[in-house]
Design a protein around this motif. Structure first.
Motif, PDB file in Angstrom:
ATOM      1  N   MET A 160     148.342 124.822   4.240  1.00  0.00           N
ATOM      2  CA  MET A 160     148.938 123.816   5.117  1.00  0.00           C
ATOM      3  C   MET A 160     147.931 122.790   5.647  1.00  0.00           C
ATOM      4  O   MET A 160     148.335 121.791   6.243  1.00  0.00           O
ATOM      5  CB  MET A 160     149.663 124.498   6.285  1.00  0.00           C
ATOM      6  CG  MET A 160     150.893 125.260   5.835  1.00  0.00           C
ATOM      7  SD  MET A 160     152.067 124.235   4.898  1.00  0.00           S
ATOM      8  CE  MET A 160     151.791 124.769   3.211  1.00  0.00           C
TER       9      MET A 160
ATOM     10  N   ALA B 171     148.234 120.475   2.611  1.00  0.00           N
ATOM     11  CA  ALA B 171     149.548 119.808   2.663  1.00  0.00           C
ATOM     12  C   ALA B 171     149.507 118.679   3.693  1.00  0.00           C
ATOM     13  O   ALA B 171     150.051 117.593   3.454  1.00  0.00           O
ATOM     14  CB  ALA B 171     150.636 120.818   3.004  1.00  0.00           C
ATOM     15  N   TYR B 172     148.863 118.935   4.830  1.00  0.00           N
ATOM     16  CA  TYR B 172     148.767 117.851   5.833  1.00  0.00           C
ATOM     17  C   TYR B 172     147.939 116.695   5.286  1.00  0.00           C
ATOM     18  O   TYR B 172     148.354 115.535   5.367  1.00  0.00           O
ATOM     19  CB  TYR B 172     148.155 118.370   7.143  1.00  0.00           C
ATOM     20  CG  TYR B 172     147.998 117.216   8.126  1.00  0.00           C
ATOM     21  CD1 TYR B 172     149.083 116.805   8.893  1.00  0.00           C
ATOM     22  CD2 TYR B 172     146.796 116.508   8.223  1.00  0.00           C
ATOM     23  CE1 TYR B 172     148.984 115.706   9.738  1.00  0.00           C
ATOM     24  CE2 TYR B 172     146.690 115.412   9.071  1.00  0.00           C
ATOM     25  CZ  TYR B 172     147.774 115.016   9.823  1.00  0.00           C
ATOM     26  OH  TYR B 172     147.691 113.925  10.652  1.00  0.00           O
TER      27      TYR B 172
ATOM     28  N   LEU C 192     149.688 121.307   9.000  1.00  0.00           N
ATOM     29  CA  LEU C 192     151.133 121.164   9.170  1.00  0.00           C
ATOM     30  C   LEU C 192     151.683 122.528   9.592  1.00  0.00           C
ATOM     31  O   LEU C 192     151.667 123.472   8.798  1.00  0.00           O
ATOM     32  CB  LEU C 192     151.737 120.718   7.835  1.00  0.00           C
ATOM     33  CG  LEU C 192     153.232 120.467   7.808  1.00  0.00           C
ATOM     34  CD1 LEU C 192     153.625 119.372   8.793  1.00  0.00           C
ATOM     35  CD2 LEU C 192     153.658 120.084   6.393  1.00  0.00           C
TER      36      LEU C 192
ATOM     37  N   ASN D 299     157.372 125.884   9.173  1.00  0.00           N
ATOM     38  CA  ASN D 299     157.678 126.668   7.969  1.00  0.00           C
ATOM     39  C   ASN D 299     159.179 126.848   7.782  1.00  0.00           C
ATOM     40  O   ASN D 299     159.928 126.903   8.761  1.00  0.00           O
ATOM     41  CB  ASN D 299     156.950 128.021   8.055  1.00  0.00           C
ATOM     42  CG  ASN D 299     157.497 128.900   9.161  1.00  0.00           C
ATOM     43  OD1 ASN D 299     158.455 129.654   8.962  1.00  0.00           O
ATOM     44  ND2 ASN D 299     156.915 128.804  10.359  1.00  0.00           N
TER      45      ASN D 299
ATOM     46  N   HIS E  35     157.628 119.171   0.451  1.00  0.00           N
ATOM     47  CA  HIS E  35     156.231 118.731   0.294  1.00  0.00           C
ATOM     48  C   HIS E  35     155.275 119.925   0.367  1.00  0.00           C
ATOM     49  O   HIS E  35     154.373 120.069  -0.466  1.00  0.00           O
ATOM     50  CB  HIS E  35     155.907 117.715   1.397  1.00  0.00           C
ATOM     51  CG  HIS E  35     154.462 117.393   1.497  1.00  0.00           C
ATOM     52  ND1 HIS E  35     153.835 116.501   0.641  1.00  0.00           N
ATOM     53  CD2 HIS E  35     153.485 117.852   2.337  1.00  0.00           C
ATOM     54  CE1 HIS E  35     152.550 116.429   0.949  1.00  0.00           C
ATOM     55  NE2 HIS E  35     152.316 117.235   1.977  1.00  0.00           N
ATOM     56  N   GLN E  36     155.460 120.798   1.355  1.00  0.00           N
ATOM     57  CA  GLN E  36     154.461 121.848   1.589  1.00  0.00           C
ATOM     58  C   GLN E  36     154.467 122.912   0.481  1.00  0.00           C
ATOM     59  O   GLN E  36     153.533 123.696   0.396  1.00  0.00           O
ATOM     60  CB  GLN E  36     154.647 122.482   2.977  1.00  0.00           C
ATOM     61  CG  GLN E  36     155.886 123.291   3.133  1.00  0.00           C
ATOM     62  CD  GLN E  36     156.176 123.712   4.572  1.00  0.00           C
ATOM     63  OE1 GLN E  36     157.265 124.151   4.849  1.00  0.00           O
ATOM     64  NE2 GLN E  36     155.243 123.607   5.496  1.00  0.00           N
TER      65      GLN E  36
END
Ligand code: SIN
Length: 302
Positions: free
Chosen positions: A141, A144-145, A210, A213, A238-239
């Protein structure tokens, strides 16, 4: 000496030179915390641990989620905090929790004090034709961010999300045939929805994360309902892009720890009821190493 060797993938490293059945020195524990911040998922192979040893290792990271105490002075057996995840049945009943978290989630994001570390000890790993099954898959994450557009980062800045335990519970009932009854009013009272920032700064790595969840996040509070729904759908998709994913393939006697702040995860359900998977687990909250409210490392403050 303790050695941390990265997998070379988006997450994960293998730690050798540590015997987790005996207490770690402060220096080794500090190195493990740093490794967790850097790599998100750490594997300690060839560990031979009794439940009490899993407990004593886990509690170094923080309080362990366990039985709630009606009387705060009641002494609870530490072993009550070491759970079993397994598909083994005895006399028709599962010996522990049969739902090994087979859909994407972050443990304890539904609590006001966030989860920090999951400790999972692999005792029996299902295999077919020599290949290990029942891996644990993670999403990074922080990566992902980082991969969000600059416009999106500005948009999300300062936003919060509501996380609700009942979302996952109902999903398990509806889509996974889990056999759980609906949550009772008493369970809802003990697990009310909570609000967390959507973007956290990781207290060890300093990276932005990010924190949202699919298992528990139900609403972005600063957006109207329809926009919140659309934004959550966007973030959930996206994640989970493959470039952020990493799968841990289990061996017996692996002890795996992962950082709940910077990852989401799921157990891969590619094994059958006769292919035995047996794990011991401690779910550790962010109560000790950090100031839980602001997630500042307390050892830096000291
Ligand atoms: C969990 O979701 O906490 C456990 C994951 C696993 O069993 O691999």
């Amino acid at each position: 000496m303790l050695t941390i060797e990265p997998t070379g993938a988006t997450l994960g490293a293998t730690v050798t030179g540590a015997d987790l059945s005996i207490a770690l020195s402060e220096a080794d524990f500090g190195q493990i915390l740093k490794g967790l911040g850097d790599h998100g998922v750490l594997r300690f192979p060839n560990q031979h641990l009794e439940p009490a040893e899993v407990y004593h290792f886990s509690v170094r990271f923080g309080e362990i989620q366990g039985p709630s105490r009606v009387d705060p002075n009641e002494v609870v057996d530490p072993l009550a905090y070491v759970g079993i995840l397994s598909n083994i049945k005895e006399n028709g009943e599962y010996i522990g929790s049969p739902d090994a978290g087979q859909d994407w989630h972050t443990d304890m994001s539904y609590r006001d004090i966030r989860g920090f570390v999951n400790v999972l000890y692999g005792m029996k790993i299902p295999r077919r034709n020599g290949k290990a099954l029942g891996g644990t898959e993670f999403g990074n994450m922080a990566a992902a961010y980082d991969a969000l557009s600059e416009d999106m980062k500005i948009r999300l800045d300062g936003m919060t999300a509501t996380h609700d335990f009942e979302k996952f519970w109902e999903h398990m009932r509806r889509d996974r045939n889990s056999g759980r009854p609906p949550m009772t009013d008493e369970q809802r009272r003990r697990r009310p929805p909570v609000v967390h920032k959507l973007v956290l700064v990781h207290p060890i790595s300093g990276r932005k994360i990010l924190y949202c969840n699919p298992g528990y996040a139900i609403r972005i509070n600063e957006l109207p309902q329809a926009e919140s729904d659309a934004m959550l759908q966007y973030l959930f998709k996206h994640q989970l892009e493959m470039r952020f994913r990493y799968t841990h393939e289990w061996n017996e006697n692996d002890l795996l720890i992962w950082d709940h702040l910077s990852t989401i995860h799921r157990a891969i359900d590619d094994y059958g009821p006769d292919e035995i998977r047996l794990m011991r687990r401690c779910q550790v909250m962010a109560t000790k190493v950090f100031d839980p409210e602001f997630l500042r490392p307390v050892w830096l403050a000291a």
